[in-house]
Design a protein around this motif. Structure first.
Motif, PDB file in Angstrom:
ATOM      1  N   ALA A 115      26.494   6.127 -21.095  1.00 14.82           N
ATOM      2  CA  ALA A 115      25.635   7.214 -20.641  1.00 14.82           C
ATOM      3  C   ALA A 115      24.663   7.494 -21.783  1.00 14.82           C
ATOM      4  CB  ALA A 115      26.463   8.461 -20.317  1.00 14.82           C
ATOM      5  N   TRP A 116      23.392   7.296 -21.538  1.00 18.22           N
ATOM      6  CA  TRP A 116      22.386   7.358 -22.595  1.00 18.22           C
ATOM      7  C   TRP A 116      21.983   8.797 -22.877  1.00 18.22           C
ATOM      8  CZ3 TRP A 116      20.989   2.990 -25.194  1.00 18.22           C
ATOM      9  CH2 TRP A 116      21.331   1.764 -24.616  1.00 18.22           C
ATOM     10  N   ARG A 117      22.204   9.228 -24.127  1.00 20.70           N
ATOM     11  CA  ARG A 117      21.774  10.566 -24.528  1.00 20.70           C
ATOM     12  C   ARG A 117      20.423  10.441 -25.231  1.00 20.70           C
ATOM     13  NH1 ARG A 117      22.067  14.389 -28.646  1.00 20.70           N
ATOM     14  NH2 ARG A 117      22.218  16.509 -27.822  1.00 20.70           N
ATOM     15  N   ILE A 118      19.428  11.091 -24.670  1.00 21.64           N
ATOM     16  CA  ILE A 118      18.063  11.026 -25.191  1.00 21.64           C
ATOM     17  C   ILE A 118      17.661  12.426 -25.607  1.00 21.64           C
ATOM     18  CG2 ILE A 118      15.697  10.326 -24.702  1.00 21.64           C
ATOM     19  CD1 ILE A 118      16.911   8.708 -22.315  1.00 21.64           C
ATOM     20  N   ALA A 158      23.639   6.450 -16.094  1.00 23.11           N
ATOM     21  CA  ALA A 158      23.820   7.851 -16.464  1.00 23.11           C
ATOM     22  C   ALA A 158      22.906   8.207 -17.630  1.00 23.11           C
ATOM     23  CB  ALA A 158      25.278   8.124 -16.844  1.00 23.11           C
ATOM     24  N   ILE A 159      22.279   9.374 -17.534  1.00 22.10           N
ATOM     25  CA  ILE A 159      21.409   9.881 -18.595  1.00 22.10           C
ATOM     26  C   ILE A 159      21.834  11.301 -18.957  1.00 22.10           C
ATOM     27  CG2 ILE A 159      19.066  10.643 -19.161  1.00 22.10           C
ATOM     28  CD1 ILE A 159      17.988   8.338 -17.543  1.00 22.10           C
ATOM     29  N   VAL A 160      21.964  11.521 -20.252  1.00 26.22           N
ATOM     30  CA  VAL A 160      22.231  12.850 -20.787  1.00 26.22           C
ATOM     31  C   VAL A 160      20.976  13.310 -21.516  1.00 26.22           C
ATOM     32  CG1 VAL A 160      23.658  14.235 -22.336  1.00 26.22           C
ATOM     33  CG2 VAL A 160      24.686  12.340 -21.043  1.00 26.22           C
ATOM     34  N   VAL A 161      20.323  14.319 -20.990  1.00 26.44           N
ATOM     35  CA  VAL A 161      19.143  14.869 -21.640  1.00 26.44           C
ATOM     36  C   VAL A 161      19.609  15.880 -22.679  1.00 26.44           C
ATOM     37  CG1 VAL A 161      17.039  16.226 -21.338  1.00 26.44           C
ATOM     38  CG2 VAL A 161      17.707  14.555 -19.601  1.00 26.44           C
ATOM     39  N   PRO A 214       8.414  19.244 -18.397  1.00 22.28           N
ATOM     40  CA  PRO A 214       7.946  17.921 -18.835  1.00 22.28           C
ATOM     41  C   PRO A 214       9.046  16.857 -18.832  1.00 22.28           C
ATOM     42  CG  PRO A 214       7.033  19.628 -20.243  1.00 22.28           C
ATOM     43  CD  PRO A 214       8.068  20.291 -19.381  1.00 22.28           C
ATOM     44  N   VAL A 215      10.276  17.267 -19.129  1.00 22.39           N
ATOM     45  CA  VAL A 215      11.404  16.333 -19.087  1.00 22.39           C
ATOM     46  C   VAL A 215      11.623  15.851 -17.656  1.00 22.39           C
ATOM     47  CG1 VAL A 215      13.897  16.096 -19.444  1.00 22.39           C
ATOM     48  CG2 VAL A 215      12.505  17.388 -21.093  1.00 22.39           C
ATOM     49  N   ILE A 216      11.658  16.797 -16.736  1.00 19.28           N
ATOM     50  CA  ILE A 216      11.842  16.456 -15.327  1.00 19.28           C
ATOM     51  C   ILE A 216      10.708  15.561 -14.848  1.00 19.28           C
ATOM     52  CG2 ILE A 216      11.895  17.431 -12.992  1.00 19.28           C
ATOM     53  CD1 ILE A 216      13.357  19.863 -14.222  1.00 19.28           C
ATOM     54  N   GLY A 217       9.490  15.882 -15.277  1.00 23.64           N
ATOM     55  CA  GLY A 217       8.347  15.066 -14.887  1.00 23.64           C
ATOM     56  C   GLY A 217       8.457  13.635 -15.367  1.00 23.64           C
ATOM     57  N   ALA A 218       8.913  13.446 -16.610  1.00 20.78           N
ATOM     58  CA  ALA A 218       9.058  12.098 -17.160  1.00 20.78           C
ATOM     59  C   ALA A 218      10.111  11.299 -16.391  1.00 20.78           C
ATOM     60  CB  ALA A 218       9.425  12.169 -18.640  1.00 20.78           C
ATOM     61  N   ALA A 239      24.105   9.614 -12.396  1.00 19.69           N
ATOM     62  CA  ALA A 239      24.562  10.837 -13.058  1.00 19.69           C
ATOM     63  C   ALA A 239      23.523  11.326 -14.051  1.00 19.69           C
ATOM     64  CB  ALA A 239      25.899  10.594 -13.766  1.00 19.69           C
ATOM     65  N   LEU A 240      23.335  12.648 -14.074  1.00 17.78           N
ATOM     66  CA  LEU A 240      22.315  13.239 -14.939  1.00 17.78           C
ATOM     67  C   LEU A 240      22.796  14.591 -15.437  1.00 17.78           C
ATOM     68  CD1 LEU A 240      19.407  13.121 -16.070  1.00 17.78           C
ATOM     69  CD2 LEU A 240      18.625  14.081 -13.892  1.00 17.78           C
ATOM     70  N   PHE A 241      22.736  14.771 -16.740  1.00 17.09           N
ATOM     71  CA  PHE A 241      23.069  16.052 -17.377  1.00 17.09           C
ATOM     72  C   PHE A 241      21.816  16.533 -18.079  1.00 17.09           C
ATOM     73  CE2 PHE A 241      26.615  18.791 -18.923  1.00 17.09           C
ATOM     74  CZ  PHE A 241      25.887  19.611 -19.771  1.00 17.09           C
ATOM     75  N   LEU A 242      21.340  17.722 -17.723  1.00 20.77           N
ATOM     76  CA  LEU A 242      20.083  18.247 -18.230  1.00 20.77           C
ATOM     77  C   LEU A 242      20.333  19.430 -19.164  1.00 20.77           C
ATOM     78  CD1 LEU A 242      16.942  18.183 -18.046  1.00 20.77           C
ATOM     79  CD2 LEU A 242      17.154  19.774 -16.112  1.00 20.77           C
ATOM     80  N   GLY A 243      20.172  19.196 -20.484  1.00 18.46           N
ATOM     81  CA  GLY A 243      20.289  20.289 -21.443  1.00 18.46           C
ATOM     82  C   GLY A 243      21.545  20.262 -22.290  1.00 18.46           C
TER      83      GLY A 243
END
Length: 319
Positions: free
Chosen positions: A36-39, A68-71, A84-88, A101-105
C-alpha cells in the motif's frame, strides 16, 4: 490520546513510503501491487506539493498495478484542504484501474492534529472509483459527504475529533449495498461534532446497509445516548461485531445496553475507554462472556477530572 503512528497496513498490504524527492534511493521500489503506497510531503514548508509528489510516483510506478494508496500529509493541511489531492487522484483514475483501497489523511499529531486537518468533499473519489472496496478519511474540518451510491464499497471509516452532523446525515442517506464495515468517530462539539442521535438513527435501521456486519459508533461525547439507541436498533441483530468504544460511556449507557436486545450473537463487543463502575463492568462480562462474546473492556476505565462538584470526562481522540 494523540495519533502517534502512521497506518501500517491497508487492504491486507504493508504500507511503503514512496521516497521524498531529495531521498537517496538505495534499492529498487517494490512491485506496484505488493504494498500500500504511502505518498506524502512535509506538512509545512514543503518544496513539493502533494500533486507534484504523486506525479513523480506515477512516473516511477506502474499505476495499473497499484491496489492501495495511503495519502499522508499534503503541504499545510491546517490551511489547505484535500481538494488538490483528490483532483490529482481523479486525473489518474483511468490509469489506476486496480485501485481498491484508499486512505485520505494518514497524519500523526506531529504533522497535524486530527481536528486541524482540513478536508473537503470526498465523495468525488467514490464516484470516480466505482471499484473501490475500502475508503477511509481522517479529519473533520470542512469535510463534506453528500449522499452517494456505491455498489462495491465494503468498508467505510471516518476518523475525526468532531464529525459534522451534515456528514453523518450524508453517510446515513447513502446507498451502500455491499458495505460490511462502518466506523464513525463522532467526536465532540468543541471540534465540530454536532451530531445527535437522530442523525445516526437511519444507520441503525440498517435499511440502506443490508450487508453490514461491523458497526462502530465511537469517540462520542454523547456515547450514552448513542448506546441507548443502539440497544434497540434493528441493525444489531445481524451484526457480528459492535464497537462503542473511545467515548464518554457511563453506567447509564451501559445499563441501557444490558436492558436492550440480546447481544449474545456477537463475536465481539468493544467498550474500551469508558467511565463504567466496577459493578457495571462485571455485569457486562457476566452477561456476555459465558455466551462466547469477546468483550474488550479497560481494566480501570478512563480517567476523569473533578473540579469541585464538576466532573469532566473526555473522548479518547479530540484535538
Amino acid at each position: 490520546m494523540a495519533i502517534g503512528n502512521h497506518l501500517q497496513e491497508l487492504h491486507g498490504l504493508p504500507t511503503f513510503d514512496f521516497p521524498a524527492a531529495d531521498a537517496e534511493q538505495a534499492a529498487a521500489l517494490p512491485a506496484a501491487d505488493a504494498v500500500a503506497w504511502r505518498i506524502s510531503v512535509e506538512s509545512y514548508d514543503s518544496e513539493e506539493s502533494w500533486p507534484e509528489a504523486f506525479a513523480r510516483f506515477a512516473k516511477a510506478v506502474d499505476l495499473g498495478g497499484v491496489k492501495a494508496i495511503v495519502v499522508g500529509s499534503w503541504s499545510d493541511p491546517y490551511e489547505e484542504g484535500s481538494g488538490p489531492v483528490i483532483g490529482a487522484l481523479l486525473e489518474a483514475r483511468d490509469r489506476l484501474t486496480a485501485l481498491r483501497a484508499l486512505f485520505l489523511g494518514d497524519m500523526v499529531f506531529e504533522e497535524c492534529e486530527i481536528s486541524w486537518i482540513t478536508q473537503s468533499d470526498v465523495t468525488p473519489l467514490l464516484n470516480g472509483f466505482p471499484e473501490l472496496t475500502e475508503f477511509a478519511v481522517r479529519g473533520g474540518t470542512s469535510l463534506a459527504f453528500p449522499a452517494v451510491r456505491h455498489d462495491r464499497l465494503r468498508s467505510l471509516t471516518v476518523e475525526t475529533g468532531g464529525l459534522p452532523a451534515e456528514v453523518v446525515r450524508g453517510i446515513a442517506a447513502s446507498e451502500l449495498p455491499a458495505l460490511t464495515r462502518l466506523t464513525l468517530w463522532l467526536g465532540t462539539s468543541d471540534y465540530g461534532g454536532d451530531s445527535a442521535v437522530a442523525d445516526v438513527e437511519p444507520l441503525l435501521t440498517g435499511g440502506r446497509l443490508p450487508a453490514l456486519k461491523h458497526l462502530a459508533l465511537c469517540n462520542s461525547e454523547i456515547q450514552d445516548d448513542i448506546t441507548a439507541a443502539v440497544a434497540a436498533a434493528p441493525v444489531v441483530a445481524r451484526l457480528d461485531t459492535l464497537d462503542l468504544s473511545m467515548g464518554v460511556l457511563t453506567d447509564d449507557g451501559a445499563t441501557a445496553l444490558l436492558a436492550g436486545q440480546p447481544l449474545t450473537h456477537l463475536s465481539k463487543l468493544d467498550l474500551r475507554h469508558n467511565y463504567l463502575s466496577d459493578g457495571l463492568r462485571q455485569r457486562i462480562l457476566d452477561s456476555l462472556v459465558p455466551a462466547g462474546v469477546e468483550v474488550d473492556l479497560d481494566a480501570d476505565g478512563a480517567e476523569e477530572d473533578q473540579d469541585g462538584d464538576t466532573v469532566w470526562r473526555y473522548v479518547s481522540v479530540g484535538e
